[in-house]
Design an enzyme around this catalytic site. Structure first.
Site, PDB file in Angstrom:
ATOM      1  CG  ASP A  37      -1.974  -1.065   1.190  1.00 43.47           C
ATOM      2  OD1 ASP A  37      -2.087  -1.738   0.143  1.00 43.47           O
ATOM      3  OD2 ASP A  37      -2.671  -1.241   2.198  1.00 43.47           O
ATOM      4  CD  GLU A 101       5.065  -5.323  12.406  1.00 42.33           C
ATOM      5  OE1 GLU A 101       5.991  -5.918  11.825  1.00 42.33           O
ATOM      6  OE2 GLU A 101       4.633  -4.205  12.049  1.00 42.33           O
TER       7      GLU A 101
END
Length: 454
Positions: A37, A101
């Site tokens: 992205d 994460e």
């Protein structure tokens, strides 16, 4: 610093010691993003902006992982980074690694008071990330066959929590301006808590307020505030507390300790280099000599609102080579000086001694007996008051030392868990020692590392 690894690299970092063991300590910022992205556009530009400002960045390419657990180098980088920047893009939630994460970042934030999350919403709304629309909900549904209900729940909770944190939306702002805003906010947050202060601070609040008043928070002039008093009285500690409280209000900050000592060793150039590097957030600054350092300071800092502390000055030329004039710095700048003797700051006109108008002075006096006893007791007894059988000898020691914080800390620490004979021996030696000699001994103690209360 960029980190791109494959599975073999991941295995090596988690199973061996050496350099990778300490890699996490190198990072100020951890960037969390979905590679396809934003890797080659927004994230790359943000990384280089942060790196160019002297900020240590961990930029991780999560798309190349095949394992299902965070470990090794990546885990240490998350644990030890101070600021987390998740970049929420349209397909962010399709990456299990991004979500893992994010969960770990939230867990670290909950366990620590000195970490922060700064979210960026890139072509999505916070409402999307809070699972208010189908965008992230549909992506999460595709993970249901591979991951447990508990892990999916943690992902959803982390997304909702982080999306509630104030961040940036790129919808109504150009990417260049957004990157500038993020970089400045990171710099502002990293500038906090630069000066380390002792665990036990007694009687400091009134001093802090007095210095704050002299600094004049809302004044646009450039102002010097000089904290002065005898050695061991607490000037450096006071400067550190004030520095920590107001550093976030300035574009650049620098705390230079023991200027007198550096000057005596002929290392003023080193201090000029450090001052410029800290204010400009750049490691590429190289000062060749004091004259070029002066030119660089007044040339590169004249449009910046800066906070500088020059600790322990004793000669005019030290000030002249680091922060001599108001016009070296931008409006609203503040320079705090600590010194034992202010006579070197005087200027003379028609044989009349005076101080420059930009200077404000604050003299630190000795501690009140009640506060001195409390400070001594903290270090000698780990309590606010001495035991009854030690009350008399405590008061004698406080009287002999004149209520100097450094003396109270050093002597109190040395007597902690000491026998009665040890206390009597110390008191006998102190009684034979003139007050000035006590101060001279403490100066030597300062130079060996116990200088935070000087």
């Amino acid at each position: 610093m960029k980190r791109k690894r494959d599975d073999s690299d991941a295995a090596t970092s988690s199973s061996t010691g050496g350099v990778s063991e300490s890699l996490g300590d190198e990072f100020d910022v951890f960037l969390n993003f979905r590679g396809p992205d934003t890797r080659l556009n927004f994230t790359d530009h943000l990384y280089h902006s942060l790196d160019g400002a002297g900020i240590r960045v961990f930029l991780d390419d999560a798309e190349i992982r095949k394992g299902e657990k965070i470990g090794g180098e990546l885990l240490r980088a998350i644990n030890n980074s101070r600021i987390y920047v998740p970049i929420f893009s349209r397909d962010y939630a399709s990456s299990a690694w991004c979500l893992r994460e994010l969960v770990h970042m939230v867990e670290c934030l909950r366990r620590s008071t000195d970490k922060a999350i700064l979210p960026i919403f890139f072509n999505v709304d916070p409402y999307d990330v809070k699972l208010g629309t189908g965008l992230y909900i549909d992506a999460l549904k595709k993970h249901e066959d591979r991951f447990s209900y508990d892990e999916l729940r943690r992902w959803k909770e982390a997304l909702t929590e982080v999306a509630s944190i104030k961040g940036w939306h790129c919808k109504d702002i150009g990417q260049g301006e957004l990157i500038k805003l993020v970089t400045n906010e990171v710099l502002r947050k990293l500038s906090r808590g630069v000066g380390v202060v002792p665990d036990h601070l007694i009687g400091i609040d009134d001093h802090v307020q007095a210095v704050m008043d002299l600094l004049g928070k809302d004044s646009l002039d450039v102002r010097f505030v000089v904290i002065h008093g005898m050695s061991g009285i607490g000037k450096t500690t006071l400067a550190k507390v004030v520095f920590n409280q107001i550093a976030s209000q300035f574009q650049g900050c620098s705390f230079l300790s023991d200027v007198c000592e550096f000057s005596q060793l002929g290392k003023i150039v080193k201090l000029q280099n450090r001052l410029l590097s800290e204010i400009l957030k750049s490691q590429s600054i190289k000062v060749q000599d004091t004259d070029s350092g002066i030119n660089m300071i007044r040339g590169r800092c004249r449009h910046k609102k800066v906070l500088i502390v020059l600790d322990n000055l004793d000669k005019r030329d030290q000030l002249a080579k680091l922060a001599e004039k108001c016009d070296w710095f931008g409006s609203g700048s503040r320079i705090i000086v600590t010194t034992r003797d202010i006579s070197f700051l005087k200027i003379y006109k028609n044989n009349v001694s005076m101080h420059p108008k930009a200077y404000q002075f604050y003299e630190m006096g000795e501690m009140h007996d009640s506060l001195a006893i409390r400070l001594f007791s903290r270090y000698a007894f780990e309590s606010d008051t001495p035991p009854l059988e030690y009350d008399k000898i405590t008061r004698e020691i406080v009287k002999i030392t004149g209520g100097l914080p450094l003396a109270l800390v050093v002597i109190g620490s040395s007597l902690c868990n000491e026998s009665e004979e040890g206390w009597d021996d110390v008191l006998t030696k102190l009684k034979k020692m003139p007050h000035k000699e006590v101060q001279d001994i403490l100066k030597g103690t300062c130079s060996q590392g116990v200088h935070q209360t000087s």
